[in-house]
Design a protein around this motif. Structure first.
Motif, PDB file in Angstrom:
ATOM      1  N   ARG A 149       0.801  -1.226   0.000  1.00  0.00           N
ATOM      2  CA  ARG A 149       0.000   0.000   0.000  1.00  0.00           C
ATOM      3  C   ARG A 149       0.832   1.273   0.000  1.00  0.00           C
ATOM      4  O   ARG A 149       0.388   2.310  -0.478  1.00  0.00           O
ATOM      5  CB  ARG A 149      -0.954  -0.003   1.203  1.00  0.00           C
ATOM      6  CG  ARG A 149      -1.939  -1.162   1.177  1.00  0.00           C
ATOM      7  CD  ARG A 149      -2.856  -1.154   2.387  1.00  0.00           C
ATOM      8  NE  ARG A 149      -3.908  -0.170   2.291  1.00  0.00           N
ATOM      9  CZ  ARG A 149      -5.054  -0.349   1.627  1.00  0.00           C
ATOM     10  NH1 ARG A 149      -5.268  -1.473   0.981  1.00  0.00           N
ATOM     11  NH2 ARG A 149      -5.972   0.585   1.596  1.00  0.00           N
ATOM     12  N   SER A 150       2.035   1.235   0.561  1.00  0.00           N
ATOM     13  CA  SER A 150       2.800   2.476   0.730  1.00  0.00           C
ATOM     14  C   SER A 150       3.883   2.610  -0.338  1.00  0.00           C
ATOM     15  O   SER A 150       4.667   1.682  -0.536  1.00  0.00           O
ATOM     16  CB  SER A 150       3.437   2.512   2.120  1.00  0.00           C
ATOM     17  OG  SER A 150       4.282   3.643   2.235  1.00  0.00           O
ATOM     18  N   PRO A 151       3.980   3.754  -0.996  1.00  0.00           N
ATOM     19  CA  PRO A 151       5.011   3.926  -2.010  1.00  0.00           C
ATOM     20  C   PRO A 151       6.334   4.466  -1.485  1.00  0.00           C
ATOM     21  O   PRO A 151       7.326   4.459  -2.212  1.00  0.00           O
ATOM     22  CB  PRO A 151       4.374   4.956  -2.953  1.00  0.00           C
ATOM     23  CG  PRO A 151       3.549   5.813  -2.050  1.00  0.00           C
ATOM     24  CD  PRO A 151       3.014   4.873  -0.991  1.00  0.00           C
ATOM     25  N   ASP A 152       6.389   4.929  -0.233  1.00  0.00           N
ATOM     26  CA  ASP A 152       7.507   5.777   0.171  1.00  0.00           C
ATOM     27  C   ASP A 152       8.670   5.086   0.860  1.00  0.00           C
ATOM     28  O   ASP A 152       9.700   5.695   1.097  1.00  0.00           O
ATOM     29  CB  ASP A 152       7.006   6.905   1.080  1.00  0.00           C
ATOM     30  CG  ASP A 152       6.379   8.038   0.284  1.00  0.00           C
ATOM     31  OD1 ASP A 152       6.086   7.820  -0.916  1.00  0.00           O
ATOM     32  OD2 ASP A 152       6.181   9.123   0.843  1.00  0.00           O
ATOM     33  N   GLY A 153       8.549   3.834   1.249  1.00  0.00           N
ATOM     34  CA  GLY A 153       9.670   3.140   1.853  1.00  0.00           C
ATOM     35  C   GLY A 153      10.001   3.642   3.246  1.00  0.00           C
ATOM     36  O   GLY A 153       9.153   4.187   3.968  1.00  0.00           O
ATOM     37  N   HIS A 154      11.264   3.493   3.641  1.00  0.00           N
ATOM     38  CA  HIS A 154      11.720   3.824   4.993  1.00  0.00           C
ATOM     39  C   HIS A 154      11.446   5.297   5.307  1.00  0.00           C
ATOM     40  O   HIS A 154      11.817   6.183   4.539  1.00  0.00           O
ATOM     41  CB  HIS A 154      13.215   3.533   5.104  1.00  0.00           C
ATOM     42  CG  HIS A 154      13.721   3.473   6.513  1.00  0.00           C
ATOM     43  ND1 HIS A 154      13.699   4.554   7.364  1.00  0.00           N
ATOM     44  CD2 HIS A 154      14.265   2.449   7.219  1.00  0.00           C
ATOM     45  CE1 HIS A 154      14.216   4.208   8.533  1.00  0.00           C
ATOM     46  NE2 HIS A 154      14.556   2.938   8.478  1.00  0.00           N
ATOM     47  N   PRO A 155      10.805   5.576   6.454  1.00  0.00           N
ATOM     48  CA  PRO A 155      10.405   6.959   6.727  1.00  0.00           C
ATOM     49  C   PRO A 155      11.552   7.905   7.034  1.00  0.00           C
ATOM     50  O   PRO A 155      11.361   9.129   6.967  1.00  0.00           O
ATOM     51  CB  PRO A 155       9.478   6.821   7.942  1.00  0.00           C
ATOM     52  CG  PRO A 155       9.914   5.564   8.615  1.00  0.00           C
ATOM     53  CD  PRO A 155      10.342   4.644   7.508  1.00  0.00           C
ATOM     54  N   TYR A 156      12.740   7.388   7.379  1.00  0.00           N
ATOM     55  CA  TYR A 156      13.857   8.248   7.773  1.00  0.00           C
ATOM     56  C   TYR A 156      15.099   8.084   6.898  1.00  0.00           C
ATOM     57  O   TYR A 156      16.034   8.867   7.018  1.00  0.00           O
ATOM     58  CB  TYR A 156      14.250   7.977   9.229  1.00  0.00           C
ATOM     59  CG  TYR A 156      13.146   8.196  10.237  1.00  0.00           C
ATOM     60  CD1 TYR A 156      12.465   9.408  10.309  1.00  0.00           C
ATOM     61  CD2 TYR A 156      12.779   7.190  11.122  1.00  0.00           C
ATOM     62  CE1 TYR A 156      11.456   9.616  11.232  1.00  0.00           C
ATOM     63  CE2 TYR A 156      11.762   7.385  12.057  1.00  0.00           C
ATOM     64  CZ  TYR A 156      11.101   8.600  12.112  1.00  0.00           C
ATOM     65  OH  TYR A 156      10.101   8.797  13.020  1.00  0.00           O
ATOM     66  N   HIS A 157      15.156   7.074   6.055  1.00  0.00           N
ATOM     67  CA  HIS A 157      16.379   6.768   5.311  1.00  0.00           C
ATOM     68  C   HIS A 157      16.425   7.566   4.006  1.00  0.00           C
ATOM     69  O   HIS A 157      15.495   7.504   3.205  1.00  0.00           O
ATOM     70  CB  HIS A 157      16.433   5.272   4.992  1.00  0.00           C
ATOM     71  CG  HIS A 157      17.814   4.767   4.709  1.00  0.00           C
ATOM     72  ND1 HIS A 157      18.637   5.319   3.753  1.00  0.00           N
ATOM     73  CD2 HIS A 157      18.534   3.757   5.265  1.00  0.00           C
ATOM     74  CE1 HIS A 157      19.784   4.675   3.727  1.00  0.00           C
ATOM     75  NE2 HIS A 157      19.750   3.740   4.633  1.00  0.00           N
ATOM     76  N   PRO A 158      17.516   8.320   3.750  1.00  0.00           N
ATOM     77  CA  PRO A 158      17.605   9.048   2.477  1.00  0.00           C
ATOM     78  C   PRO A 158      17.576   8.121   1.264  1.00  0.00           C
ATOM     79  O   PRO A 158      17.127   8.521   0.198  1.00  0.00           O
ATOM     80  CB  PRO A 158      18.949   9.782   2.573  1.00  0.00           C
ATOM     81  CG  PRO A 158      19.275   9.824   4.030  1.00  0.00           C
ATOM     82  CD  PRO A 158      18.679   8.591   4.622  1.00  0.00           C
ATOM     83  N   GLY A 159      18.036   6.895   1.445  1.00  0.00           N
ATOM     84  CA  GLY A 159      17.966   5.907   0.372  1.00  0.00           C
ATOM     85  C   GLY A 159      16.693   5.101   0.432  1.00  0.00           C
ATOM     86  O   GLY A 159      16.687   3.920   0.088  1.00  0.00           O
ATOM     87  N   CYS A 160      15.591   5.752   0.817  1.00  0.00           N
ATOM     88  CA  CYS A 160      14.328   5.052   1.068  1.00  0.00           C
ATOM     89  C   CYS A 160      13.836   4.280  -0.147  1.00  0.00           C
ATOM     90  O   CYS A 160      13.144   3.274   0.000  1.00  0.00           O
ATOM     91  CB  CYS A 160      13.259   6.033   1.516  1.00  0.00           C
ATOM     92  SG  CYS A 160      12.995   7.414   0.360  1.00  0.00           S
ATOM     93  N   ARG A 161      14.182   4.720  -1.351  1.00  0.00           N
ATOM     94  CA  ARG A 161      13.726   4.021  -2.543  1.00  0.00           C
ATOM     95  C   ARG A 161      14.876   3.722  -3.500  1.00  0.00           C
ATOM     96  O   ARG A 161      14.644   3.471  -4.685  1.00  0.00           O
ATOM     97  CB  ARG A 161      12.652   4.838  -3.266  1.00  0.00           C
ATOM     98  CG  ARG A 161      11.241   4.487  -2.819  1.00  0.00           C
ATOM     99  CD  ARG A 161      10.892   3.044  -3.190  1.00  0.00           C
ATOM    100  NE  ARG A 161       9.590   2.629  -2.710  1.00  0.00           N
ATOM    101  CZ  ARG A 161       9.399   1.804  -1.682  1.00  0.00           C
ATOM    102  NH1 ARG A 161      10.441   1.337  -1.011  1.00  0.00           N
ATOM    103  NH2 ARG A 161       8.193   1.431  -1.336  1.00  0.00           N
ATOM    104  N   SER A 162      16.100   3.740  -2.994  1.00  0.00           N
ATOM    105  CA  SER A 162      17.241   3.433  -3.849  1.00  0.00           C
ATOM    106  C   SER A 162      17.191   1.974  -4.289  1.00  0.00           C
ATOM    107  O   SER A 162      17.201   1.067  -3.456  1.00  0.00           O
ATOM    108  CB  SER A 162      18.555   3.716  -3.104  1.00  0.00           C
ATOM    109  OG  SER A 162      19.658   3.426  -3.930  1.00  0.00           O
ATOM    110  N   ARG A 163      17.132   1.765  -5.598  1.00  0.00           N
ATOM    111  CA  ARG A 163      17.085   0.408  -6.156  1.00  0.00           C
ATOM    112  C   ARG A 163      18.090   0.314  -7.300  1.00  0.00           C
ATOM    113  O   ARG A 163      17.725   0.248  -8.477  1.00  0.00           O
ATOM    114  CB  ARG A 163      15.668   0.080  -6.640  1.00  0.00           C
ATOM    115  CG  ARG A 163      14.678  -0.123  -5.493  1.00  0.00           C
ATOM    116  CD  ARG A 163      13.245  -0.087  -5.983  1.00  0.00           C
ATOM    117  NE  ARG A 163      12.319  -0.420  -4.892  1.00  0.00           N
ATOM    118  CZ  ARG A 163      11.010  -0.199  -4.939  1.00  0.00           C
ATOM    119  NH1 ARG A 163      10.477   0.368  -5.997  1.00  0.00           N
ATOM    120  NH2 ARG A 163      10.231  -0.539  -3.918  1.00  0.00           N
TER     121      ARG A 163
END
Length: 498
Positions: A149-163
């Motif tokens: 459901r959530s698109p944003d990943g880790h709430p505090y990590h700058p690399g929250c969506r690094s793939r």
């Protein structure tokens, strides 16, 4: 002034034009918000972590000014380390404004900055793509719906969506927020190391078949003979997938997502079942308040890039009129409730989580109770009744604590064993705060209220005493990417201390 896109943003836009042109406009529109969200996470790290090239931090009426070792100054808005959903439009480095985290890191020119800037560029582009996924309006109908459901990943990590290494097409095909069905591959490995009963359907005659993520097949195991495998639903961790309502599979994925390369070591394969049994045995002392999603079996080819772990689905622990919800999604579950009711249920969950995790720690097992690994069994009214913990690869087991409470010596060796109380407490409370309670609270003041209410009446154990009286531990997520040397920590102001 025309928008100047970064390399990752441009590359992903070109790929979308080719594979999903219908998403290009939405992706480009999402980029400013993604930049501001990742920049806010980076600013949190710069303000609150022990970075060796930051010599001082001076708060002022309009924000915080950092003095750097080379004499430059970096200025930005106030930063609450527990705020979620924050955005930062720009930061000023010697009066030059930077609105993109990757460009800021490049301008800072600090050790490790170039590598991290590439990750931040990737994180922004991938986050913008994730935000093009339509948000589901209906309540979850299948167990894995909560995971997607959530698109944003880790709430505090700058690399929250690094793939890194994932093309636009691969993200759309494999990432949970896009809700795909992923076709796994199967690797025949005649000499595989297998622990536990490897299922008949994962055999070709006498040869074990190891599930392989299709990204791994296309980028790492190139040229290796593979067979078609089952279709599966990706979960919050992306490389873990639901085979059905009762079994999950964790696959090796040899790329860095947030802070770690997500492969599976031979050590993890060898110790998978033993670790599960130790955790289950200790959890039995908690009178049903905690379920361990059991490790069913593991298999590997002797290298980290080809291995898999089969786990019991945590969703089997839902009773009648109950749901099992990853803690990362509890804010979504509770959001529709009126403020007072939402707060009551949040406090009840926090008390249960602190009680269970601290009791498990007292007995000798330190778990990482963050938003992916920890799940809540909630009733029809949103009250957390029990907890489920999954993925035991990074827990720590204290032989001395186990022996002190009547358990036999754990049949383990190596990195899972740990007796240092500081390491154990950081493992438990650091992960619980940054992955569960901090995001649920949403800011430092609310976290203080939540902790004060949740801790009231809990036993005054030495571990909980440190939580009440000492600075709060949190992983130094930015420092860990600039100086990759395992877990590193920052100590944040404790709102419970006068």
């Amino acid at each position: 002034m025309p928008v100047r896109h970064t390399i990752a943003e441009q590359d992903l836009a070109k790929e979308l034009d080719s594979v999903r042109p219908d998403l290009t406009t939405a992706y480009l529109a999402a980029l400013p918000g993604a930049r501001a969200a990742v920049l806010a996470r980076l600013w949190r790290g710069l303000v609150h972590e022990p970075l060796p090239w930051v010599t001082s931090r001076a708060p002022s009426a309009d924000g915080v000014t950092l003095r750097l070792a080379d004499g430059r100054r970096l200025h930005g808005p106030p930063s609450d380390p527990w705020t979620t959903g924050a955005t930062v439009a720009a930061l000023e480095l010697d009066d030059v404004a930077y609105d993109h985290p990757a460009r800021l890191l490049t301008a800072l020119a600090v050790p490790g900055g170039d590598r991290f800037a590439t990750e931040l560029d990737n994180s922004v582009a991938s986050l913008a793509l994730s935000r093009t996924a339509p948000r589901p309006d209906a309540p979850p109908l299948t167990p894995w719906d909560w995971e997607q459901r959530s698109p944003d990943g880790h709430p505090y990590h700058p690399g929250c969506r690094s793939r890194p290494g994932f093309s636009a097409a691969e993200q759309l095909a494999y990432a949970p927020e896009h809700r795909p069905l992923v076709s796994l591959r199967l690797a025949p490995v005649r000499t595989a190391t297998v622990t536990g009963p490897w299922p008949p359907e994962l055999h070709d005659g006498a040869t074990p078949l190891i599930p392989v993520h299709p990204w791994q097949a296309g980028h790492v195991l190139v040229g290796r003979p593979l067979l078609p495998g089952p279709a599966a639903h990706p979960l919050l961790a992306l490389r873990s997938l639901a085979l059905d309502g009762r079994t999950h599979v964790k696959t090796a994925l040899s790329t860095r997502l947030t802070s770690a390369v997500r492969d599976i070591s031979p050590y993890s394969v060898d110790n998978a079942l033993v670790t599960s049994r130790v955790a289950e045995q200790v959890a039995e002392r908690l009178d049903g308040r905690l379920h361990i999603a059991r490790t069913l079996a593991a298999a590997g080819a002797g290298t980290p890039d080809l291995a898999a772990v089969l786990r019991e689905s945590p969703y089997v622990y839902a009773g009648a009129d109950e749901q099992v919800v990853p803690v990362a999604e509890l804010p979504t579950l509770l959001a529709p409730l009126p403020g007072g009711e939402r707060l009551s249920r949040t406090i009840a969950f926090a008390r249960l989580a602190l009680e269970v995790c601290s009791e498990l720690l007292r007995l000798g097992v330190a778990v990482e109770g963050h938003g992916q690994n920890l799940l809540a069994v909630v009733d029809a009214d949103g009250w957390a009744r029990r907890l489920v913990y999954r993925d035991l690869a990074d827990i720590r087991v204290s032989p001395s604590r186990l022996l002190r409470h009547g358990f036999p010596p754990p049949p383990l060796t190596g990195r899972l064993l740990e007796d240092d109380p500081t390491v154990l407490r950081r493992k438990v409370f650091g992960c619980l705060l940054t992955g569960a309670l901090g995001p649920l609270a949403g800011n430092a003041a609310a976290l203080g209220t939540l902790l004060e209410s949740a801790l009231r009446g809990l036993p005054p154990t030495p571990d909980l005493h440190t939580l009440r009286t000492e600075p709060l531990p949190a992983k130094a997520l930015t420092l860990m990417r600039l100086s990759p040397a395992g877990d590193q920590w920052t100590l944040l102001s404790n709102p419970l201390r006068p």
